[in-house]
Design an enzyme around this catalytic site. Structure first.
Site, PDB file in Angstrom:
ATOM      1  N   LYS A  99      41.167  48.453  57.557  1.00  0.00           N
ATOM      2  CA  LYS A  99      40.044  49.363  57.775  1.00  0.00           C
ATOM      3  C   LYS A  99      38.775  48.593  57.421  1.00  0.00           C
ATOM      4  O   LYS A  99      38.428  48.446  56.250  1.00  0.00           O
ATOM      5  CB  LYS A  99      40.189  50.615  56.911  1.00  0.00           C
ATOM      6  CG  LYS A  99      39.515  51.875  57.481  1.00  0.00           C
ATOM      7  CD  LYS A  99      38.007  51.809  57.560  1.00  0.00           C
ATOM      8  CE  LYS A  99      37.366  51.873  56.187  1.00  0.00           C
ATOM      9  NZ  LYS A  99      35.850  51.842  56.290  1.00  0.00           N
TER      10      LYS A  99
ATOM     11  N   GLU B 114      38.777  44.667  44.002  1.00  0.00           N
ATOM     12  CA  GLU B 114      37.681  43.769  43.625  1.00  0.00           C
ATOM     13  C   GLU B 114      36.415  44.576  43.772  1.00  0.00           C
ATOM     14  O   GLU B 114      36.032  44.963  44.877  1.00  0.00           O
ATOM     15  CB  GLU B 114      37.689  42.532  44.521  1.00  0.00           C
ATOM     16  CG  GLU B 114      36.881  41.382  43.938  1.00  0.00           C
ATOM     17  CD  GLU B 114      35.488  41.310  44.510  1.00  0.00           C
ATOM     18  OE1 GLU B 114      34.577  41.885  43.876  1.00  0.00           O
ATOM     19  OE2 GLU B 114      35.322  40.701  45.570  1.00  0.00           O
TER      20      GLU B 114
ATOM     21  N   CYS C 179      29.779  38.971  46.166  1.00  0.00           N
ATOM     22  CA  CYS C 179      30.225  39.547  44.895  1.00  0.00           C
ATOM     23  C   CYS C 179      30.029  38.569  43.743  1.00  0.00           C
ATOM     24  O   CYS C 179      29.802  38.980  42.604  1.00  0.00           O
ATOM     25  CB  CYS C 179      31.694  39.946  44.993  1.00  0.00           C
ATOM     26  SG  CYS C 179      32.020  41.226  46.220  1.00  0.00           S
TER      27      CYS C 179
ATOM     28  N   GLU D 202      24.178  45.754  39.791  1.00  0.00           N
ATOM     29  CA  GLU D 202      24.591  44.754  40.762  1.00  0.00           C
ATOM     30  C   GLU D 202      23.512  44.721  41.836  1.00  0.00           C
ATOM     31  O   GLU D 202      23.381  45.645  42.632  1.00  0.00           O
ATOM     32  CB  GLU D 202      25.949  45.089  41.374  1.00  0.00           C
ATOM     33  CG  GLU D 202      26.430  44.003  42.341  1.00  0.00           C
ATOM     34  CD  GLU D 202      27.802  44.292  42.946  1.00  0.00           C
ATOM     35  OE1 GLU D 202      28.461  43.348  43.383  1.00  0.00           O
ATOM     36  OE2 GLU D 202      28.195  45.478  42.982  1.00  0.00           O
TER      37      GLU D 202
END
Length: 508
Positions: free
Chosen positions: A179, A251, A285, A383
């Protein structure tokens, strides 16, 4: 076989591109100029039933293949991937999310080797023997696949991060359903043509949003879920899998620190920081999002980093550029808000900090360096996922480590130093799943990729990544059936040996 058309809202099922019947379509926009790239289908949960049925049937045959034959099939797949790295998938990746075309091609160049690695690893490691606990017995553990696995993939590296877990799952004997992120569904679908080298139904790709992902996660036919995305979404995935006692690999991003010590060459460290902070314009990331620079080299480091940053070229990804647009208006708005807050809290803009005047259409933002940053500022806790490098001045190694560890994230961390003792201490003390010494952003198929703290659960790549998609079975095989002394009913000799009669008589 139907060819892929990015305007039709197709999905990939049974080695063919088919229109998702009845699914509403949403447009995919180019973040560089806001033009329409194509359309994707928002698959309803009910549409997944046929996909999973085909996947289960294909997996049963795939799992019966011997290791050598399965490895050969994956090597053939890798050959197909290596032969077409600059094709439609690379161009669509650039158009969908703004990635410079050279980096789109570079991403595809690194996918085939991952499949080769797992093909050989799975063939080499089918289980292990143990010393027997009884004479005349062979005792061992074997690995078995879970069945069908779901892979929910992010937009920043849509193909290579998919390969991290899909290659391992296929090598372990599973079928997979992918997906992709809505922002990069078209390039992912275009890449699916390579999987036609495998049996029909073994690899499927369905498009959609949160409801499609939830349907996959909650379906009892899915044995393992692999997810890459935000902490908030990762928590939801982990909670759903926990309720179902379903394994998951998650993750969930990071806010990676870089430490620059006084023994480091500030020019080299600055070059690494520009790459770590601004590669894919910070939408990685493991991007360098927090910099802690020793006061003795601080000014030289900042000057070198600013000079290199100002040399970066900004523009649409099909040109010769390093900095493209952010993936969406919301992504840029978040970056602008955090930078503006930092400036209001006392940070100084050394360069950048604005929408580039020559690129005010699309979601561009200049690569930005902030100095006079303090650990309490909002952007040091978030983040960022954008092209911003906040720099904190530190007095010594101890302070740098302490501040680097002041984060809810723990994906990666880096340090630049010429002092071996500092380097080894940093490896031990930095609270992260990956540490780079005098380098940034690297990975190795044979080493585990993943984080500590809120950065995730489980690992991709390496033997640990393969084990995430297979389950063990203990086997005790006695060469000959013989009566065992501990089988019921117990003999008098067994009672005597264990003191059973003595205990009974004492109780009476």
């Amino acid at each position: 076989m139907t060819s892929f058309d990015p305007t039709l809202g197709q999905i990939f099922v049974a080695n063919d591109y088919v229109v998702a019947q009845g699914a509403p379509l949403t447009e995919v926009k180019n973040p560089a100029d806001l033009s329409t790239v194509g359309r994707i289908a928002q698959c309803a949960p009910a549409a997944l039933d046929a996909v999973l049925t085909r996947a289960m049937a294909a997996q049963m045959d795939w799992a019966t293949l011997d290791g050598k034959s399965r490895a050969a099939a994956l090597h053939k797949l890798a050959d197909a991937m290596a032969a077409a790295t600059a094709g439609p998938a690379a161009e669509l990746m650039t158009l969908e999310m703004g990635k410079p075309f050279t980096e789109s091609v570079g991403e595809l160049m690194n996918v085939g080797p991952i499949f080769r690695y797992f093909a050989e690893l799975a063939r080499d490691d089918g289980g292990f023997m143990a010393a027997p606990t009884a004479p005349g017995s062979t005792q061992y553990a074997r690995w078995y696949p879970y069945g069908v696995t779901a892979h929910i993939v992010p937009y920043n590296f849509p193909i290579i991060l998919m390969a991290f877990t899909v290659a391992a799952s296929l090598a372990a004997g599973n079928a997979v359903v992918i997906k992709p992120a809505p922002a990069t569904s078209l390039s992912t679908l275009a890449f699916m043509e390579h999987f036609m080298a495998l049996p029909a139904g073994l690899v499927s790709c369905v498009t959609g949003g949160v409801e499609t992902a939830k349907a996959l996660i909650n379906d009892e036919r899915i044995g393992v879920v692999a997810f890459t995305g935000s902490v908030e979404a990762g928590r939801d995935v982990a909670a759903a899998c926990g309720r179902l006692l379903k394994p998951c690999v998650i993750e969930a991003g990071g806010s990676d620190p870089m430490i620059v010590m006084d023994s480091a060459d500030p020019e080299i460290a600055a070059a690494a920081a520009v790459t770590g902070a601004f590669h894919l314009y910070g939408q990685i990331c493991t991007s360098t999002e927090r910099l802690y620079v020793h006061e003795k080299v601080h000014d030289a480091f900042v000057n070198a980093m600013v000079e290199r940053t100002r040399a970066l070229r900004i523009g649409p990804g099909l040109g010769n550029v390093e900095i493209g647009p952010l993936v969406s208006e919301a992504a840029r708005a978040k970056v602008m808000r955090l930078v503006d807050q930092a400036v209001a809290q006392g940070a100084r803009v050394a360069c950048g900090g604005r929408v580039p005047p020559a690129h005010n259409t699309g979601w561009f933002y200049e690569p930005t360096i902030l100095t006079d940053v303090t650990p309490q500022m909002d952007l040091m806790q978030a983040e960022m996922f954008g092209p911003v490098a906040p720099i904190v001045r530190v007095r010594d190694f101890k302070e740098a480590i302490r501040l680097a560890n002041q984060s809810r994230f723990g994906l990666g961390a880096s340090i630049f130093t010429a002092d071996l003792a500092e380097a080894m201490a940093a490896v031990d003390e930095l609270q992260a799943g990956m540490v780079w010494v005098n380098n940034v952003l690297g990975d190795n198929d044979a080493l585990p990729f993943g984080g500590w703290k809120l950065s995730g659960l489980g690992r991709a790549l390496s033997r640990l990544g393969l084990n995430a998609f297979r389950q063990s079975k203990m086997v005790m095989l006695d060469h000959k059936a013989e009566l065992q002394s501990w089988w019921y009913p117990y003999s008098d000799a067994f009672y005597a040996e264990r003191g059973g009669r003595w205990n009974l008589s004492k109780k009476s």
